[in-house]
Write an enzyme that holds these catalytic residues in place. Structure first.
Site, PDB file in Angstrom:
ATOM      1  N   GLY A 144       0.684  -1.210   0.369  1.00 60.07           N
ATOM      2  CA  GLY A 144       0.261   0.042  -0.077  1.00 60.07           C
ATOM      3  C   GLY A 144       1.027   1.365  -0.206  1.00 60.07           C
ATOM      4  O   GLY A 144       1.810   1.534  -0.139  1.00 60.07           O
ATOM      5  N   VAL A 145       0.209   2.230   0.161  1.00 61.36           N
ATOM      6  CA  VAL A 145       1.081   4.154  -0.056  1.00 61.36           C
ATOM      7  C   VAL A 145       1.423   4.564   1.678  1.00 61.36           C
ATOM      8  O   VAL A 145       1.804   5.008   2.067  1.00 61.36           O
ATOM      9  CB  VAL A 145      -0.043   4.297  -0.559  1.00 61.36           C
ATOM     10  CG1 VAL A 145       0.392   4.016  -1.793  1.00 61.36           C
ATOM     11  CG2 VAL A 145      -1.281   4.949  -0.032  1.00 61.36           C
ATOM     12  N   GLY A 146       0.328   3.406   2.733  1.00 60.83           N
ATOM     13  CA  GLY A 146       0.561   3.876   4.194  1.00 60.83           C
ATOM     14  C   GLY A 146      -0.294   3.304   5.254  1.00 60.83           C
ATOM     15  O   GLY A 146      -0.515   2.336   4.944  1.00 60.83           O
ATOM     16  N   GLN A 198      -2.295  -0.109  13.227  1.00 54.71           N
ATOM     17  CA  GLN A 198      -2.816  -1.794  12.393  1.00 54.71           C
ATOM     18  C   GLN A 198      -1.630  -2.957  12.427  1.00 54.71           C
ATOM     19  O   GLN A 198      -1.768  -3.413  12.001  1.00 54.71           O
ATOM     20  CB  GLN A 198      -2.422  -1.420  10.354  1.00 54.71           C
ATOM     21  CG  GLN A 198      -3.442   0.175  10.262  1.00 54.71           C
ATOM     22  CD  GLN A 198      -3.469   0.705   8.839  1.00 54.71           C
ATOM     23  OE1 GLN A 198      -2.823   0.954   8.424  1.00 54.71           O
ATOM     24  NE2 GLN A 198      -3.924  -0.440   7.767  1.00 54.71           N
ATOM     25  N   GLY A 209      -8.642   2.199  -0.533  1.00 52.07           N
ATOM     26  CA  GLY A 209      -8.459   0.369   0.574  1.00 52.07           C
ATOM     27  C   GLY A 209      -7.877   1.036   1.189  1.00 52.07           C
ATOM     28  O   GLY A 209      -7.655   2.570   2.053  1.00 52.07           O
ATOM     29  N   CYS A 210      -7.951   0.200   1.694  1.00 45.42           N
ATOM     30  CA  CYS A 210      -7.038   0.346   3.400  1.00 45.42           C
ATOM     31  C   CYS A 210      -6.637  -1.371   3.313  1.00 45.42           C
ATOM     32  O   CYS A 210      -7.130  -2.483   3.429  1.00 45.42           O
ATOM     33  CB  CYS A 210      -8.102  -0.091   4.794  1.00 45.42           C
ATOM     34  SG  CYS A 210      -7.399   0.425   6.208  1.00 45.42           S
ATOM     35  N   LEU A 211      -5.688  -1.687   4.228  1.00 48.52           N
ATOM     36  CA  LEU A 211      -4.993  -2.587   4.453  1.00 48.52           C
ATOM     37  C   LEU A 211      -5.501  -3.199   5.097  1.00 48.52           C
ATOM     38  O   LEU A 211      -5.364  -4.794   5.807  1.00 48.52           O
ATOM     39  CB  LEU A 211      -3.792  -2.319   4.874  1.00 48.52           C
ATOM     40  CG  LEU A 211      -2.487  -1.686   3.840  1.00 48.52           C
ATOM     41  CD1 LEU A 211      -0.745  -1.905   4.246  1.00 48.52           C
ATOM     42  CD2 LEU A 211      -2.266  -2.923   2.895  1.00 48.52           C
ATOM     43  N   HIS A 245      -5.914   9.752   5.790  1.00 46.05           N
ATOM     44  CA  HIS A 245      -6.717   8.460   6.062  1.00 46.05           C
ATOM     45  C   HIS A 245      -5.440   7.854   6.869  1.00 46.05           C
ATOM     46  O   HIS A 245      -6.715   7.447   7.958  1.00 46.05           O
ATOM     47  CB  HIS A 245      -6.313   7.599   4.681  1.00 46.05           C
ATOM     48  CG  HIS A 245      -6.139   6.231   4.649  1.00 46.05           C
ATOM     49  ND1 HIS A 245      -7.347   5.822   4.250  1.00 46.05           N
ATOM     50  CD2 HIS A 245      -6.161   5.236   5.640  1.00 46.05           C
ATOM     51  CE1 HIS A 245      -7.722   4.490   4.478  1.00 46.05           C
ATOM     52  NE2 HIS A 245      -6.683   4.090   5.051  1.00 46.05           N
ATOM     53  N   GLU A 246      -4.644   8.136   6.883  1.00 45.27           N
ATOM     54  CA  GLU A 246      -3.647   7.579   8.275  1.00 45.27           C
ATOM     55  C   GLU A 246      -3.712   8.104   9.774  1.00 45.27           C
ATOM     56  O   GLU A 246      -3.539   7.291  10.407  1.00 45.27           O
ATOM     57  CB  GLU A 246      -1.886   7.473   7.843  1.00 45.27           C
ATOM     58  CG  GLU A 246      -1.805   6.549   6.226  1.00 45.27           C
ATOM     59  CD  GLU A 246      -2.437   5.612   6.230  1.00 45.27           C
ATOM     60  OE1 GLU A 246      -1.882   4.542   7.348  1.00 45.27           O
ATOM     61  OE2 GLU A 246      -2.227   4.611   5.478  1.00 45.27           O
ATOM     62  N   HIS A 275      -6.576   6.195  11.187  1.00 45.80           N
ATOM     63  CA  HIS A 275      -6.043   5.949  11.773  1.00 45.80           C
ATOM     64  C   HIS A 275      -5.779   6.001  13.293  1.00 45.80           C
ATOM     65  O   HIS A 275      -6.131   4.658  14.421  1.00 45.80           O
ATOM     66  CB  HIS A 275      -5.013   5.080  11.461  1.00 45.80           C
ATOM     67  CG  HIS A 275      -5.486   3.331  10.113  1.00 45.80           C
ATOM     68  ND1 HIS A 275      -6.578   3.023  10.312  1.00 45.80           N
ATOM     69  CD2 HIS A 275      -5.313   3.426   8.759  1.00 45.80           C
ATOM     70  CE1 HIS A 275      -6.640   2.451   9.574  1.00 45.80           C
ATOM     71  NE2 HIS A 275      -5.585   3.322   8.085  1.00 45.80           N
TER      72      HIS A 275
END
Length: 200
Positions: free
Chosen positions: A52-54, A59, A115-117, A158-159, A162
């Protein structure tokens, strides 16, 4: 801080795991520049690689205000030059951000699929601010300010979500959650016709 390529990737926790909802605490001053913080970032980098990118610390079930970002040329190779320009997307070198706070610098928002891991196999349309400013620290304790627009601003939002216990499912537009996997065939062949219904 040099990247330890021998770092073992961690298991990414998935939606439903309490670590994704309990929020995080600030990284203490005495942790800046330490081998322990460097190790966390190396593990996060190894975990993110190719996926992913972040990635945010919660997580991997670490309740600290840390996230990493890296957007490579390979990850955007499916986009046309026009799409890249519209999203303000270009390669972003690996970086670790500690104890971030942010605010929007424009009322403009943009809707893109995310999306999200921690929610593998799904994407959804998520509105985000187009331009933001972030205050935080590098892992060595150096203070830094990021002024971001377009896709990098989206990743940061997004991050940081989290870090605050929010997921894209909390931000997404209703009814836009969709699987990225094959959807299956559904009813047995011919059944819809026998029921007087047309095939989708």
């Amino acid at each position: 801080m040099g990247f330890d390529s021998r770092a073992t990737p961690a298991e990414i926790v998935r939606i439903g795991h309490p670590a994704l909802r309990h929020g995080t605490r600030m990284v203490a001053q005495e942790l800046f520049g330490t081998p322990a913080l460097d190790e966390l970032i190396d593990v996060m980098r190894a975990t993110l690689a190719g996926k992913g990118v972040g990635l945010a610390a919660p997580q991997i079930a670490v309740p600290l205000r840390v996230f990493v970002i890296e957007d490579s040329e390979d990850r955007m190779s499916h986009l046309s030059p026009e799409q890249r320009s519209e999203r303000y997307r270009s390669p972003y070198p690996f970086e670790a951000i500690v104890n971030p706070t942010w605010h929007a610098t424009s009322a403009r928002t943009a809707i893109e699929q995310e999306g999200c891991l921690s929610i593998p196999g799904f994407r959804a349309d998520v509105p985000r601010y187009w331009a933001i400013e972030v205050d935080g620290y590098r892992p060595d304790g150096e203070r830094k300010r990021w002024s971001l627009e377009g896709w990098p601003a989206r990743i940061f939002q997004h991050e940081i979500d989290h870090l605050d216990g929010w997921l894209l499912t909390d931000r997404m537009l209703p009814r836009t959650l969709a699987s990225t996997e094959p959807h299956g065939v559904g009813a047995p062949s011919g059944l819809l016709g026998r029921l007087g219904l047309s095939e989708p």
